[in-house]
Design a protein around this motif. Sequence first.
Motif, PDB file in Angstrom:
ATOM      1  N   LYS A   1       9.258   3.173  18.046  1.00  0.00           N
ATOM      2  CA  LYS A   1       8.110   4.113  17.464  1.00  0.00           C
ATOM      3  C   LYS A   1       8.704   5.380  16.959  1.00  0.00           C
ATOM      4  N   THR A   2       8.056   6.223  16.238  1.00  0.00           N
ATOM      5  CA  THR A   2       8.629   7.362  15.678  1.00  0.00           C
ATOM      6  C   THR A   2       8.054   8.403  16.678  1.00  0.00           C
ATOM      7  N   ARG A   3       6.715   8.557  16.619  1.00  0.00           N
ATOM      8  CA  ARG A   3       5.932   9.428  17.533  1.00  0.00           C
ATOM      9  C   ARG A   3       4.872   8.594  18.522  1.00  0.00           C
ATOM     10  N   GLY A   4       3.780   8.614  17.795  1.00  0.00           N
ATOM     11  CA  GLY A   4       2.617   8.137  18.695  1.00  0.00           C
ATOM     12  C   GLY A   4       2.329   6.656  18.612  1.00  0.00           C
ATOM     13  N   ASN A   5       3.183   6.032  17.821  1.00  0.00           N
ATOM     14  CA  ASN A   5       3.065   4.510  17.703  1.00  0.00           C
ATOM     15  C   ASN A   5       1.667   4.005  17.278  1.00  0.00           C
ATOM     16  N   ALA A   6       1.181   4.869  16.216  1.00  0.00           N
ATOM     17  CA  ALA A   6      -0.267   4.515  15.811  1.00  0.00           C
ATOM     18  C   ALA A   6      -0.342   3.600  14.302  1.00  0.00           C
ATOM     19  N   SER A   7      -1.242   3.078  14.333  1.00  0.00           N
ATOM     20  CA  SER A   7      -1.475   2.213  12.819  1.00  0.00           C
ATOM     21  C   SER A   7      -2.748   2.506  12.494  1.00  0.00           C
ATOM     22  N   VAL A   8      -3.206   2.319  11.261  1.00  0.00           N
ATOM     23  CA  VAL A   8      -4.695   2.694  10.653  1.00  0.00           C
ATOM     24  C   VAL A   8      -4.987   1.492   9.893  1.00  0.00           C
ATOM     25  N   ALA A   9      -6.466   1.272   9.909  1.00  0.00           N
ATOM     26  CA  ALA A   9      -7.054   0.396   9.138  1.00  0.00           C
ATOM     27  C   ALA A   9      -8.424   1.082   8.494  1.00  0.00           C
ATOM     28  N   MET A  10      -8.899   0.459   7.312  1.00  0.00           N
ATOM     29  CA  MET A  10      -9.979   0.924   6.867  1.00  0.00           C
ATOM     30  C   MET A  10     -10.580  -0.224   5.894  1.00  0.00           C
ATOM     31  N   CYS A  11     -11.780  -0.214   5.765  1.00  0.00           N
ATOM     32  CA  CYS A  11     -12.288  -1.121   5.074  1.00  0.00           C
ATOM     33  C   CYS A  11     -12.975  -0.653   3.745  1.00  0.00           C
ATOM     34  N   PHE A  12     -13.246  -1.297   2.696  1.00  0.00           N
ATOM     35  CA  PHE A  12     -13.857  -1.093   1.409  1.00  0.00           C
ATOM     36  C   PHE A  12     -14.625  -2.105   0.651  1.00  0.00           C
ATOM     37  N   ASN A  13     -15.649  -1.815   0.277  1.00  0.00           N
ATOM     38  CA  ASN A  13     -16.203  -2.515  -0.976  1.00  0.00           C
ATOM     39  C   ASN A  13     -15.649  -2.277  -2.272  1.00  0.00           C
ATOM     40  N   CYS A  14     -15.099  -3.310  -2.956  1.00  0.00           N
ATOM     41  CA  CYS A  14     -14.254  -2.988  -4.047  1.00  0.00           C
ATOM     42  C   CYS A  14     -14.258  -4.234  -5.144  1.00  0.00           C
ATOM     43  N   ASN A  15     -14.766  -3.972  -6.465  1.00  0.00           N
ATOM     44  CA  ASN A  15     -14.624  -4.625  -7.628  1.00  0.00           C
ATOM     45  C   ASN A  15     -13.283  -4.836  -8.345  1.00  0.00           C
ATOM     46  N   GLU A  16     -12.361  -4.082  -7.794  1.00  0.00           N
ATOM     47  CA  GLU A  16     -11.223  -4.085  -8.630  1.00  0.00           C
ATOM     48  C   GLU A  16     -10.081  -4.228  -7.440  1.00  0.00           C
ATOM     49  N   PRO A  17      -9.990  -5.210  -6.925  1.00  0.00           N
ATOM     50  CA  PRO A  17      -8.996  -5.374  -5.870  1.00  0.00           C
ATOM     51  C   PRO A  17      -7.517  -5.124  -6.140  1.00  0.00           C
ATOM     52  N   GLU A  18      -7.044  -5.513  -7.521  1.00  0.00           N
ATOM     53  CA  GLU A  18      -5.754  -5.190  -7.767  1.00  0.00           C
ATOM     54  C   GLU A  18      -5.501  -3.759  -8.183  1.00  0.00           C
ATOM     55  N   LYS A  19      -6.537  -2.974  -8.289  1.00  0.00           N
ATOM     56  CA  LYS A  19      -6.240  -1.600  -8.547  1.00  0.00           C
ATOM     57  C   LYS A  19      -6.007  -0.909  -7.388  1.00  0.00           C
ATOM     58  N   LEU A  20      -6.841  -1.404  -6.405  1.00  0.00           N
ATOM     59  CA  LEU A  20      -6.781  -0.883  -4.914  1.00  0.00           C
ATOM     60  C   LEU A  20      -5.451  -1.080  -4.224  1.00  0.00           C
ATOM     61  N   ILE A  21      -4.848  -2.403  -4.440  1.00  0.00           N
ATOM     62  CA  ILE A  21      -3.709  -2.721  -3.954  1.00  0.00           C
ATOM     63  C   ILE A  21      -2.635  -1.925  -4.432  1.00  0.00           C
ATOM     64  N   GLY A  22      -2.602  -1.718  -5.788  1.00  0.00           N
ATOM     65  CA  GLY A  22      -1.407  -0.845  -6.373  1.00  0.00           C
ATOM     66  C   GLY A  22      -1.392   0.375  -6.125  1.00  0.00           C
ATOM     67  N   HIS A  23      -2.527   1.138  -5.829  1.00  0.00           N
ATOM     68  CA  HIS A  23      -2.828   2.419  -5.472  1.00  0.00           C
ATOM     69  C   HIS A  23      -2.316   2.727  -4.161  1.00  0.00           C
ATOM     70  N   VAL A  24      -2.493   1.880  -3.331  1.00  0.00           N
ATOM     71  CA  VAL A  24      -2.069   2.069  -1.941  1.00  0.00           C
ATOM     72  C   VAL A  24      -0.591   1.683  -1.824  1.00  0.00           C
ATOM     73  N   VAL A  25      -0.292   0.834  -2.485  1.00  0.00           N
ATOM     74  CA  VAL A  25       1.165   0.458  -2.485  1.00  0.00           C
ATOM     75  C   VAL A  25       2.142   1.601  -3.062  1.00  0.00           C
ATOM     76  N   SER A  26       1.536   2.233  -3.988  1.00  0.00           N
ATOM     77  CA  SER A  26       2.394   3.347  -4.817  1.00  0.00           C
ATOM     78  C   SER A  26       2.187   4.621  -3.688  1.00  0.00           C
ATOM     79  N   ARG A  27       1.215   4.667  -3.259  1.00  0.00           N
ATOM     80  CA  ARG A  27       1.018   5.954  -2.229  1.00  0.00           C
ATOM     81  C   ARG A  27       2.099   5.823  -0.922  1.00  0.00           C
TER      82      ARG A  27
END
Length: 434
Positions: free
Chosen positions: A56-82
């Motif tokens: 672990k680096t510090r607090g050993n935390a992960s995150v999750a979030m949920c969205f309604n989306c009609n552009e899944p590829e755009k969402l995936i691309g944005h997250v991976v880029s960030r």
Amino acid sequence: MDKSCKRIIIGIDDTDSREGMCTTYLGALLIDELSDFCNPVGDPLLIRLNPTIPYKTRGNASVAMCFNCNEPEKLIGHVVSRISSLARMECENTNPGVVFIMEEDFGKAKPLLSEFFLHAVRDVISIEEAKSLAENLGLTFRAFKNGRGLIGALAACGAMLDKEWEHTYEFLTYRKTEACGTKRFVDSDSLFEADLRTYPGTWDSVDRFNELVVCVPRSPDPVLYGIRGNTRFAVEAAVAMVRSEEIERSCIYRTNQGTDMHLMHTQGVDDVLDMHSYMLEGTVATASHTIRGGHSIFILEDDSGKTIDCAAFEPTKNFREIIRKLIPGDRVIVYGSVMESTLNIEKIQIISLAQLVENRNPLCPSCGKRMKSAGTGQGYRCRKCATESLETQSLQVKRDLEAGFYEVPPCARRHLAKPLIRFRDSDASLFPGR
């Protein structure tokens, strides 16, 4: 709602390092950015994983979030880029992972990922095990470098799918980018006042006994401060009272912090493993001794006669005074994590106290005064009456300790450890007579 919109769960882990960045910050940033073309669903999650994991680096935390989306590829691309641009890839121990679960896969993924979630909080999981699970479920995922972050990302997704677990909340605030790395300004008086007015709805913002602020980190990450509490209302009320430097953004996470989710019941020492956390009942076998560094250690014996070292380390401050008052024969339950065959105590329940007996010089039967030693091996003699005795007098001494629960102070509390104030709210039967 557009009928083409579908829910997508995103799980992310291991984007930070000890020198900067924070996975919860990335989560907060993505919630704001993705909301431009997607609709958030429910609370984002902050999931603390097994606190003993050495990677672990510090607090050993992960995150999750949920969205309604009609552009899944755009969402995936944005997250991976960030993740690619913001994660501290230069750090050897930073190995991000991200998982995307489409609504049509929720049903088949839920049972396996729910189990994986609890497994990740309590056990040790290999990278290969995580990758195999993601592949077998046919999930969309991305592993950066060695991909260790897939473990936490999958666990956070499992928590999002299975909401039947005890939870609390944390209101996290983040610094402006140009302020990161400089000294934080959060007014201490306002934190103590917020704690006074919202406790026990919020907890561990400050440590009143040691006069310390607890909710402001010292590491060079984007977090300014975080307020933990039982409800959204409680943490919002506390934050409204805090005076600080200007914040860039904030986020309220639903979390497993303060729940003892990492602890497992165990029947005895033979079942105890390193890098796991337990509730272990036994009898104090030796009084504690203090080693270099101020750590206090005693030996606990289970009902089969097997023993384990139990330690209250120096950062637990005044808690060590409780441990130092234990004597052989005391019956206790210790709560904590095991590393290098030593249990690091987070809290302790003293079930029953052994009798403490002291041997004193006998009383003179004639005048009632205590006799004096007559010399080595010669017993005792009353100087006034010349009465002699070879026996000492055994007296039961009142213990400066009571049965009950004791915990480490807020300044030493682990993220997952459940404060006793939360026991009193939800487990009143554990505090008979209170």
